[in-house]
Every structure is written in structure tokens, then in C-alpha cells.
Design a protein around this motif. Structure first.
Motif, PDB file in Angstrom:
ATOM      1  N   GLY A   1      37.986   5.568 -37.708  1.00 27.89           N
ATOM      2  CA  GLY A   1      39.240   6.264 -37.430  1.00 27.89           C
ATOM      3  C   GLY A   1      39.430   6.522 -35.949  1.00 27.89           C
ATOM      4  O   GLY A   1      40.519   6.306 -35.398  1.00 27.89           O
ATOM      5  N   HIS A   2      38.384   6.989 -35.288  1.00 27.64           N
ATOM      6  CA  HIS A   2      38.462   7.230 -33.837  1.00 27.64           C
ATOM      7  C   HIS A   2      38.731   5.934 -33.090  1.00 27.64           C
ATOM      8  O   HIS A   2      39.520   5.898 -32.131  1.00 27.64           O
ATOM      9  CB  HIS A   2      37.162   7.870 -33.339  1.00 27.64           C
ATOM     10  N   PHE A   3      38.072   4.860 -33.524  1.00 32.68           N
ATOM     11  CA  PHE A   3      38.272   3.566 -32.883  1.00 32.68           C
ATOM     12  C   PHE A   3      39.735   3.135 -32.992  1.00 32.68           C
ATOM     13  O   PHE A   3      40.334   2.663 -32.017  1.00 32.68           O
ATOM     14  CB  PHE A   3      37.364   2.518 -33.530  1.00 32.68           C
ATOM     15  N   MET A   4      40.315   3.306 -34.165  1.00 34.76           N
ATOM     16  CA  MET A   4      41.704   2.907 -34.372  1.00 34.76           C
ATOM     17  C   MET A   4      42.659   3.790 -33.576  1.00 34.76           C
ATOM     18  O   MET A   4      43.632   3.300 -32.979  1.00 34.76           O
ATOM     19  CB  MET A   4      42.055   2.960 -35.860  1.00 34.76           C
ATOM     20  N   VAL A   5      42.409   5.081 -33.559  1.00 34.57           N
ATOM     21  CA  VAL A   5      43.289   5.997 -32.812  1.00 34.57           C
ATOM     22  C   VAL A   5      43.274   5.646 -31.330  1.00 34.57           C
ATOM     23  O   VAL A   5      44.340   5.502 -30.696  1.00 34.57           O
ATOM     24  CB  VAL A   5      42.861   7.460 -33.023  1.00 34.57           C
ATOM     25  N   TYR A   6      42.074   5.491 -30.770  1.00 34.10           N
ATOM     26  CA  TYR A   6      41.977   5.197 -29.343  1.00 34.10           C
ATOM     27  C   TYR A   6      42.444   3.778 -29.027  1.00 34.10           C
ATOM     28  O   TYR A   6      43.109   3.534 -28.013  1.00 34.10           O
ATOM     29  CB  TYR A   6      40.534   5.393 -28.854  1.00 34.10           C
ATOM     30  N   GLY A   7      42.089   2.814 -29.902  1.00 35.62           N
ATOM     31  CA  GLY A   7      42.472   1.431 -29.646  1.00 35.62           C
ATOM     32  C   GLY A   7      43.959   1.201 -29.761  1.00 35.62           C
ATOM     33  O   GLY A   7      44.604   0.689 -28.827  1.00 35.62           O
ATOM     34  N   VAL A   8      44.549   1.592 -30.894  1.00 33.78           N
ATOM     35  CA  VAL A   8      45.985   1.391 -31.095  1.00 33.78           C
ATOM     36  C   VAL A   8      46.786   2.301 -30.167  1.00 33.78           C
ATOM     37  O   VAL A   8      47.823   1.902 -29.624  1.00 33.78           O
ATOM     38  CB  VAL A   8      46.360   1.642 -32.574  1.00 33.78           C
ATOM     39  N   GLY A   9      46.282   3.529 -29.967  1.00 29.85           N
ATOM     40  CA  GLY A   9      46.966   4.433 -29.035  1.00 29.85           C
ATOM     41  C   GLY A   9      46.999   3.882 -27.628  1.00 29.85           C
ATOM     42  O   GLY A   9      48.016   4.001 -26.924  1.00 29.85           O
ATOM     43  N   SER A  10      45.914   3.240 -27.204  1.00 33.11           N
ATOM     44  CA  SER A  10      45.884   2.641 -25.865  1.00 33.11           C
ATOM     45  C   SER A  10      46.858   1.480 -25.758  1.00 33.11           C
ATOM     46  O   SER A  10      47.522   1.301 -24.726  1.00 33.11           O
ATOM     47  CB  SER A  10      44.463   2.167 -25.536  1.00 33.11           C
ATOM     48  N   LEU A  11      46.972   0.682 -26.822  1.00 36.35           N
ATOM     49  CA  LEU A  11      47.953  -0.403 -26.825  1.00 36.35           C
ATOM     50  C   LEU A  11      49.374   0.167 -26.701  1.00 36.35           C
ATOM     51  O   LEU A  11      50.214  -0.384 -25.985  1.00 36.35           O
ATOM     52  CB  LEU A  11      47.851  -1.236 -28.101  1.00 36.35           C
ATOM     53  N   ALA A  12      49.617   1.278 -27.404  1.00 37.40           N
ATOM     54  CA  ALA A  12      50.932   1.916 -27.315  1.00 37.40           C
ATOM     55  C   ALA A  12      51.225   2.344 -25.880  1.00 37.40           C
ATOM     56  O   ALA A  12      52.344   2.182 -25.374  1.00 37.40           O
ATOM     57  CB  ALA A  12      51.007   3.112 -28.259  1.00 37.40           C
ATOM     58  N   LEU A  13      50.217   2.879 -25.205  1.00 33.58           N
ATOM     59  CA  LEU A  13      50.407   3.298 -23.803  1.00 33.58           C
ATOM     60  C   LEU A  13      50.736   2.102 -22.923  1.00 33.58           C
ATOM     61  O   LEU A  13      51.599   2.185 -22.041  1.00 33.58           O
ATOM     62  CB  LEU A  13      49.142   3.996 -23.299  1.00 33.58           C
ATOM     63  N   LEU A  14      50.057   0.981 -23.156  1.00 39.08           N
ATOM     64  CA  LEU A  14      50.320  -0.211 -22.352  1.00 39.08           C
ATOM     65  C   LEU A  14      51.736  -0.744 -22.577  1.00 39.08           C
ATOM     66  O   LEU A  14      52.347  -1.314 -21.675  1.00 39.08           O
ATOM     67  CB  LEU A  14      49.297  -1.298 -22.678  1.00 39.08           C
ATOM     68  N   THR A  15      52.275  -0.528 -23.794  1.00 35.29           N
ATOM     69  CA  THR A  15      53.640  -0.991 -24.043  1.00 35.29           C
ATOM     70  C   THR A  15      54.656  -0.232 -23.191  1.00 35.29           C
ATOM     71  O   THR A  15      55.710  -0.766 -22.855  1.00 35.29           O
ATOM     72  CB  THR A  15      54.035  -0.837 -25.524  1.00 35.29           C
ATOM     73  N   PHE A  16      54.347   1.016 -22.843  1.00 41.91           N
ATOM     74  CA  PHE A  16      55.262   1.782 -22.000  1.00 41.91           C
ATOM     75  C   PHE A  16      55.401   1.121 -20.621  1.00 41.91           C
ATOM     76  O   PHE A  16      56.500   1.017 -20.073  1.00 41.91           O
ATOM     77  CB  PHE A  16      54.768   3.217 -21.819  1.00 41.91           C
ATOM     78  N   ILE A  17      54.261   0.673 -20.088  1.00 37.91           N
ATOM     79  CA  ILE A  17      54.282   0.004 -18.782  1.00 37.91           C
ATOM     80  C   ILE A  17      55.048  -1.309 -18.887  1.00 37.91           C
ATOM     81  O   ILE A  17      55.873  -1.637 -18.023  1.00 37.91           O
ATOM     82  CB  ILE A  17      52.838  -0.246 -18.293  1.00 37.91           C
ATOM     83  N   ALA A  18      54.795  -2.061 -19.952  1.00 40.06           N
ATOM     84  CA  ALA A  18      55.484  -3.343 -20.127  1.00 40.06           C
ATOM     85  C   ALA A  18      56.984  -3.146 -20.260  1.00 40.06           C
ATOM     86  O   ALA A  18      57.779  -3.916 -19.709  1.00 40.06           O
ATOM     87  CB  ALA A  18      54.934  -4.056 -21.362  1.00 40.06           C
TER      88      ALA A  18
END
Length: 463
Positions: free
Chosen positions: A273-290
Motif C-alpha cells: 500500500g505504501h509503495f502504491m501511494v508513494y509511487g502513483v502519487g509521485s507520478l501524479a506530481l510529475l503530471t503537474f509539471i508536464a
């Protein structure tokens, strides 16, 4: 219109560019805050707005190509004064919208990694991201295209995880909100104020026209990419919104940390669960920059073309001598964003309220050019009937008038509800509406000053 294939962007890149420009992960929580009826609103908007908007953008983009995009179309229809106003709003809104996006980035980042992060550290992150975006847009078109392509893939991944995860969670734990015929019926309920977000989330299909000579085969690829990306984007929005609503009760959906809260609910406190939260959450953050990279690239190119024609101040026309990127317009975008972020840091209040105020203000500025674009489309159909149209929206003149008015009304109601979200209930929260309306008035006033100076320059040049 040329069909030469000298550009670098083919159909896959154009489709990913459009998906990245239009698909915004940061707007999902606001649309989900409408409740189960948001799914129906998405479908209504797809049929009555997105399809005509995509068709109109395809015709304009192939009939009147050029890096000015919406600026070129309005100029041909209504003259340079309305074109200057259009370009001003289309360009400056990016600098006003960027703070809202990066405020959400900092809030999500803090929620995931540093829950006790001080506000001014979050402000520093926002400013750093602003200038990272400007640097990416300045160094080359290739770098920007790579960022937008990756961003599109990350957005699709995040939204699919939210959608599929929501279905899985509801099958194990039950549905967080009641999905009945009554609850999904469109109504003027407490979610009315968030309805314009659905319109906002679907804007930007015309942005690829601003890439001009970077497109390999605009005649064929612009219409295809717009229609393909429109179908992809709407489907993903519905999936992501539904996933959030299946996992979180409407009253628990936060505008800033809602995505992180949904991920935590979906995947729990296990190691996976932690892996998914941090992994998918980090991808979401990168989408903001894109996302901000995509919009900065397109809007700044339109502003640069207007400035090179003498219709915006000369420093906006500055172009990189090697990469031919609009460094003048990009720099001003970064400066405006930085000032707004610092002003945000000096205010007090809940992060959700501050995010929404800045988001609503910048969204109104963003939508104003479209109030000119749709009338311009119809005007050009009537005044320039003999122009070759590689792609032409089917139907009679009356049908074109109907489509133009329909799209115009969708934009007008979104602007009205961003300023007065409670007007459907017969009330107005002046404490919220006055600052938003004042910000819009100031921005419009500065635009009129820009127009006045442009008029004087053109008059002096003609004497």
C-alpha cells in the motif's frame, strides 16, 4: 495549407500532446466533489460540448495553420484589437494558473512525505517548479515534447489506477457514495459550484495548432489527434472521477490532498500500500509539471507571434537564437507565477480555500479567449467561404451557428459559476466573489493597457 512533412510531431506525438494538455489530474477532486451526478454531467458535456468543440478546433487548425493558433483565428475574424485581447488572456492565464497547480503539488508532496512541512518550504517548492518549467520550455522543443509525452502516459496511468482501484475497493468494502438513478440525475445541488471544472478540464484541444511548423502533416494529423484525444480524455476523466467516488464519501474529498487520500484508502497501510501511494502519487506530481510545460509551450508561442507582429510589448517577442523558443514570453510567465505564489504565502486561510480562489480566478481568465474563438469560427465560415478547408465541419450554415452558440454558452456559464458558484441557489458569497472578480478586472485592465500601447505603436509605424 502545406502538407510537407518537415516537422517533428506526428500523429502519436500530437495525440499525446493533446492528452497532456487537456487531461489534468489536479481537477479530478473538484469534479468528484459534485458527487455521483458528476458522471452524468461528464457525459452531457461530452455530447453537447466536447464533440462540437473538437470539430470546430479541427477545422480552424487545418484551415488557418500557424503558431498563433486562437490568436490568428480571432484576428482574421474580428481584427487585431480582439486578437490582442485574446492572446493576452490565453497567455497570461498560464502564469496565473501555474501557482494553483504547484500549490497543489506542494500540498500533495507534503501530505505524502513531510506532513509537518512549513508553508514557506512549500512556497519554495512552488517557485522552484515554476522556473524548472520555464527552463524546460526554453531549452528546446524536443525537451518539451518529451516531457509532454511522458506526462500524458503518467496521467493515463494515475487515472487508470484510481479508476480500477476504486472498482476493486468497492467490491471489497462497499461503495462510499450512493449510486442510484436519483443521485446521478443532473441537479442544481451543492456541487453546482464545481460544475465549471468539468468545462475547464476539457479545454485545450486547439493548443496543438500553436505548434505550427513542428507538425509533420497538419492537414491529416490535427483532426485525427483532436478527435482521438477527445475520446481518450473524456473516458479517462469519467473513470478517475468514478474511482474517487467509489472509495471516498463526497464530504471527505479534499481539493488539494484528495488524490493522496484516495490512494491511501484504496491501498491501505501495508508495505504494498505504501509503495502504491508513494509511487502513483509521485507520478501524479510529475503530471503537474508536464501539464504546465505543455501549456507554457503553446501559449507562449502564441504570445511571441503576436509580439513579433507588434501587438504585444517587444520583450515578449524575444526568441532563443538557437532553439527558437519563446524565451521572452516564458520568462514573463515565470515571473507572474512567482509573484502570485509569494502573495499566496503572505495570506492566511485553509489550503483548499486558497487553492480554489486562485484556481477559479485563473480559470476565468483562461476561459475568456474561448468567448471569442467560437464566434470567430462562425464569422470566418460566413466571411471566408471560398477558403480551402482540408477538414470541414459537416452541416449547413444554421448548424454551424447552432454549434458556435452552444459552445459559447457552455463557456459563458462556466465563467459565471466560477465567479458566483452559489448563484443557482439565489445567493452570492461576496467574501469569495469580490476578490475573484477584482482579480479578473485588474487582469482585463492590464490587457486594455497592453492593447492601447500596441495601437499606438502600430499607428506610429504607419505614419
Amino acid at each position: 495549407m502545406t502538407s510537407e512533412t518537415t516537422g517533428k510531431m506526428g500523429l502519436p506525438s500530437l495525440t499525446l500532446f493533446s492528452v497532456c494538455a487537456v487531461l489534468v489530474v489536479d481537477g479530478l477532486t473538484a469534479s468528484a466533489s459534485i458527487g455521483p451526478s458528476s458522471i452524468t454531467w461528464w457525459m452531457i458535456t461530452m455530447v453537447l460540448f466536447v464533440i462540437p468543440y473538437g470539430l470546430i478546433s479541427s477545422e480552424l487548425g487545418t484551415t488557418y495553420p500557424g503558431e498563433g493558433g486562437i490568436y490568428d483565428w480571432v484576428k482574421k475574424a474580428f481584427g487585431f484589437k480582439w486578437a490582442v485581447r485574446t492572446t493576452w488572456f490565453y497567455w497570461i492565464n498560464v502564469g496565473l494558473w501555474m501557482p494553483a497547480v504547484y500549490i497543489m503539488f506542494a500540498g500533495m508532496f507534503a501530505e505524502m512525505f513531510f506532513p509537518d512541512m512549513h508553508l514557506w518550504w512549500q512556497i519554495a517548492i512552488c517557485i522552484g517548479l515554476t522556473w524548472l518549467t520555464i527552463w524546460i520550455c526554453n531549452i528546446s522543443v524536443d525537451a518539451g515534447v518529451w516531457v509532454t509525452n511522458l506526462g500524458a502516459l503518467f496521467k493515463v496511468t494515475v487515472i487508470l489506477v484510481l479508476g480500477v482501484g476504486g472498482y476493486w475497493y468497492s467490491s471489497q468494502h462497499g461503495v462510499a457514495n450512493e449510486f442510484t438513478l436519483n443521485s446521478m440525475m443532473p441537479s442544481l445541488d451543492s456541487g453546482l459550484g464545481f460544475l465549471p471544472v468539468i468545462i475547464f478540464n476539457l479545454m485545450g484541444f486547439e493548443l496543438i495548432a500553436c505548434m505550427g511548423s513542428e507538425i509533420k502533416d497538419p492537414r491529416q494529423d490535427i483532426p485525427k489527434s483532436i478527435l482521438i484525444s477527445a475520446a481518450i480524455v473524456t473516458g479517462l476523466y469519467i473513470s478517475g472521477t468514478l474511482g474517487i467516488l467509489l472509495a471516498l464519501p463526497v464530504e471527505e474529498i479534499g481539493l488539494v490532498a484528495g488524490i493522496v487520500s484516495t490512494l491511501k484508502t484504496l491501498f491501505g497501510d501495508s508495505e504494498f500500500g505504501h509503495f502504491m501511494v508513494y509511487g502513483v502519487g509521485s507520478l501524479a506530481l510529475l503530471t503537474f509539471i508536464a501539464n504546465m510545460t505543455t501549456w507554457t509551450m503553446g501559449a507562449s508561442r502564441a504570445a511571441m507571434e503576436a509580439a513579433q507582429a507588434g501587438e504585444l510589448p517587444g520583450f515578449v517577442a524575444r526568441e532563443h537564437p538557437v532553439y527558437k523558443t519563446p524565451i521572452g514570453a516564458n520568462t514573463i510567465t515565470g515571473t507572474v507565477s512567482t509573484v502570485v505564489i509569494l502573495l499566496y504565502g503572505l495570506t492566511t486561510g485553509e489550503s483548499d480555500e486558497l487553492f480554489w480562489s486562485i484556481f477559479a480566478f485563473s480559470s476565468c481568465i483562461f476561459l475568456l479567449p474561448y468567448l471569442f474563438m467560437f464566434p470567430a469560427y462562425f464569422k470566418l465560415r460566413v466571411s471566408d467561404p471560398d477558403r480551402e478547408r482540408p477538414y470541414k465541419v459537416p452541416g449547413s450554415t444554421r448548424i454551424q451557428a447552432f454549434l458556435s452558440v452552444l459552445c459559447f454558452l457552455f463557456i459563458a456559464q462556466a465563467v459565471l459559476l466560477f465567479i458566483f458558484p452559489d448563484i443557482g441557489h439565489g445567493t452570492v458569497d461576496w467574501g469569495y466573489s469580490i476578490p475573484v472578480a477584482l482579480g479578473i478586472t485588474i487582469t482585463v485592465g492590464i490587457g486594455e493597457w497592453v492593447l492601447s500601447t500596441a495601437t499606438k505603436r502600430m499607428h506610429s509605424a504607419s505614419v
